[in-house]
Design a protein around this motif. Structure first.
Motif, short mmCIF file in Angstrom:
data_model
loop_
_atom_site.label_atom_id
_atom_site.label_comp_id
_atom_site.label_asym_id
_atom_site.label_seq_id
_atom_site.Cartn_x
_atom_site.Cartn_y
_atom_site.Cartn_z
N LYS B 16 0.82 -1.21 0.00
CA LYS B 16 0.00 0.00 0.00
C LYS B 16 0.85 1.26 0.00
N ASP B 17 1.99 1.22 0.68
CA ASP B 17 2.88 2.38 0.74
C ASP B 17 4.33 1.92 0.62
N GLY B 18 4.81 1.89 -0.60
CA GLY B 18 6.15 1.36 -0.89
C GLY B 18 7.28 2.24 -0.40
N ARG B 19 6.97 3.47 0.03
CA ARG B 19 8.03 4.37 0.46
C ARG B 19 7.99 4.64 1.96
N ILE B 20 7.20 3.88 2.69
CA ILE B 20 7.14 4.06 4.14
C ILE B 20 8.53 3.81 4.74
N SER B 21 8.88 4.58 5.75
CA SER B 21 10.21 4.42 6.36
C SER B 21 10.22 3.16 7.22
N ASN B 22 11.41 2.65 7.43
CA ASN B 22 11.54 1.44 8.23
C ASN B 22 10.99 1.66 9.64
N SER B 23 11.25 2.80 10.20
CA SER B 23 10.79 3.04 11.57
C SER B 23 9.27 3.11 11.64
N ALA B 24 8.66 3.77 10.67
CA ALA B 24 7.20 3.83 10.66
C ALA B 24 6.61 2.44 10.44
N LEU B 25 7.25 1.68 9.57
CA LEU B 25 6.80 0.31 9.31
C LEU B 25 6.90 -0.52 10.58
N ALA B 26 8.03 -0.38 11.28
CA ALA B 26 8.25 -1.15 12.50
C ALA B 26 7.18 -0.83 13.54
N GLU B 27 6.90 0.46 13.69
CA GLU B 27 5.91 0.86 14.69
C GLU B 27 4.52 0.33 14.31
N LYS B 28 4.21 0.41 13.01
CA LYS B 28 2.89 0.00 12.54
C LYS B 28 2.61 -1.47 12.84
N ILE B 29 3.63 -2.31 12.62
CA ILE B 29 3.40 -3.74 12.81
C ILE B 29 3.83 -4.22 14.20
N GLY B 30 4.32 -3.29 15.03
CA GLY B 30 4.65 -3.65 16.40
C GLY B 30 5.93 -4.44 16.56
N SER B 32 10.50 -3.95 16.67
CA SER B 32 11.59 -2.98 16.76
C SER B 32 12.12 -2.69 15.36
N GLN B 33 12.82 -1.58 15.24
CA GLN B 33 13.32 -1.19 13.93
C GLN B 33 14.27 -2.22 13.35
N SER B 34 15.12 -2.76 14.20
CA SER B 34 16.11 -3.71 13.68
C SER B 34 15.46 -5.01 13.23
N ALA B 35 14.55 -5.50 14.03
CA ALA B 35 13.86 -6.74 13.66
C ALA B 35 13.10 -6.56 12.35
N CYS B 36 12.48 -5.40 12.24
CA CYS B 36 11.71 -5.10 11.04
C CYS B 36 12.62 -5.04 9.82
N SER B 37 13.74 -4.36 10.00
CA SER B 37 14.70 -4.22 8.90
C SER B 37 15.24 -5.57 8.44
N ARG B 38 15.51 -6.46 9.40
CA ARG B 38 16.01 -7.80 9.05
C ARG B 38 14.98 -8.59 8.25
N ARG B 39 13.76 -8.54 8.70
CA ARG B 39 12.71 -9.27 7.98
C ARG B 39 12.55 -8.73 6.57
N LEU B 40 12.62 -7.42 6.45
CA LEU B 40 12.48 -6.81 5.13
C LEU B 40 13.61 -7.27 4.21
N ASP B 41 14.83 -7.28 4.73
CA ASP B 41 15.97 -7.79 3.95
C ASP B 41 15.68 -9.19 3.43
N GLN B 42 15.18 -10.03 4.32
CA GLN B 42 14.90 -11.41 3.95
C GLN B 42 13.85 -11.51 2.84
N LEU B 43 12.81 -10.70 3.00
CA LEU B 43 11.74 -10.71 2.01
C LEU B 43 12.24 -10.25 0.64
N GLU B 44 13.18 -9.31 0.67
CA GLU B 44 13.74 -8.83 -0.60
C GLU B 44 14.68 -9.87 -1.20
N LYS B 45 15.55 -10.41 -0.37
CA LYS B 45 16.54 -11.37 -0.88
C LYS B 45 15.88 -12.65 -1.37
N SER B 46 14.83 -13.07 -0.71
CA SER B 46 14.18 -14.33 -1.09
C SER B 46 13.30 -14.18 -2.33
#
Lengths: 157, 157
Positions: B16-30, B32-46
């Motif tokens: 829905k929002d491809g440019r949302i910041s990592n921190s906003a994304l992390a807060e939205k889904i509950g 931490s920023q780092s955990a969120c960033s790691r998952r995102l990396d995985q989703l991109e790499k896979s």
DNA sequence: TATGAAAATGCGGAACA
DNA sequence: TGTTCCGCATTTTCATA
């Protein structure tokens, strides 16, 4: 809104990489960060850029089949069309839907896991939509091109 | 790759929002920023996330017409298909193209400025493509739905 | 150019097999 | 005991005035 070649370069870049940072974008098109940021604001506010989206792999999410379905309604009254369209928007498997001139009223593109899943969608969604009298399903053997917006041609950018 | 409900929430948000910041994304889904960033990396790499794109307004860029074109080739040899597909990929007006089962070989969606522009595309591109023997054009009166990937259903997210 | 915000990375700790 | 994932802190990078 009048767009110049710098705007087209910004659009072209963001179409290919919607998450590029403002600083990287500015460097790529040869503008200062602030000027680049201002142009981007304008492009977003004026509606040239409608939004940004992650493109997900239908295959990786388990949807390996694409169907293209031609649908006719029993009447072309605006009320019938509106009711059908409201229903089709609710179906999460619908990738695109266009009201058409010609033989069929709608062309709908649908993502499904497999043939069995498509049968379910056909039964639970398509045949259940209001005013539908004819459904014609074809299946994609291969996706050759898929983009949401037209390519920005180099000669215009 | 196994996806859990947090992954689906990330995908749903980024779709829905491809440019949302990592921190906003992390807060939205509950998360931490780092955990969120790691998952995102995985989703991109896979490969679950194939990319991020700005969605441009075809209308604002002057392309107010969408045509859906059914095309048949003279033979279905893989070589003929490959040559046709290489040609269709080069046409900037092509929004999508699928190799199909059924009566026609390809279904192609095309953006054009107006009918005159479509005539030009038809003449300069479509009829000039290799092995084409039949072209059937329909025009969209209205775009009802247009997305690249399936909606993430709330019950799975 | 400066200031605050956000992302990447490394490390420690908890849950679970 | 090994693996996986979360969360915090530091460093670096980036957005914006």
């Amino acid at each position: 809104m009048a767009l110049d070649r710098i705007d087209f370069a910004i659009l072209d870049t963001l179409q290919k990489d919607g998450r590029i940072s403002n600083s990287a974008l500015a460097e790529k098109i040869g503008l200062s960060q602030s000027a680049c940021s201002r142009r981007l604001d304008q492009l977003e506010k004026s509606g040239v850029i409608e939004g940004y989206h992650a493109r997900l792999s239908n295959g990786a999410l388990g949807h390996r089949m694409t169907a293209i379905v031609h649908i006719s309604l029993s009447g072309q009254f605006e009320k019938s069309l509106a009711e059908f369209e409201a229903a089709i928007k609710r179906c999460p498997n619908v990738l695109s839907c266009h009201l058409m001139s010609g033989e069929y009223d709608y062309v709908v593109r649908i993502a499904a896991k497999d043939l069995e899943d498509y049968e379910r969608i056909h039964k639970e969604w398509l045949t259940a939509m209001p005013h539908v009298i004819k459904i014609n399903s074809s299946f994609a053997l291969r996706e050759v091109v898929d983009r949401t917006s037209m390519g920005i041609r180099p000669e215009t950018a």
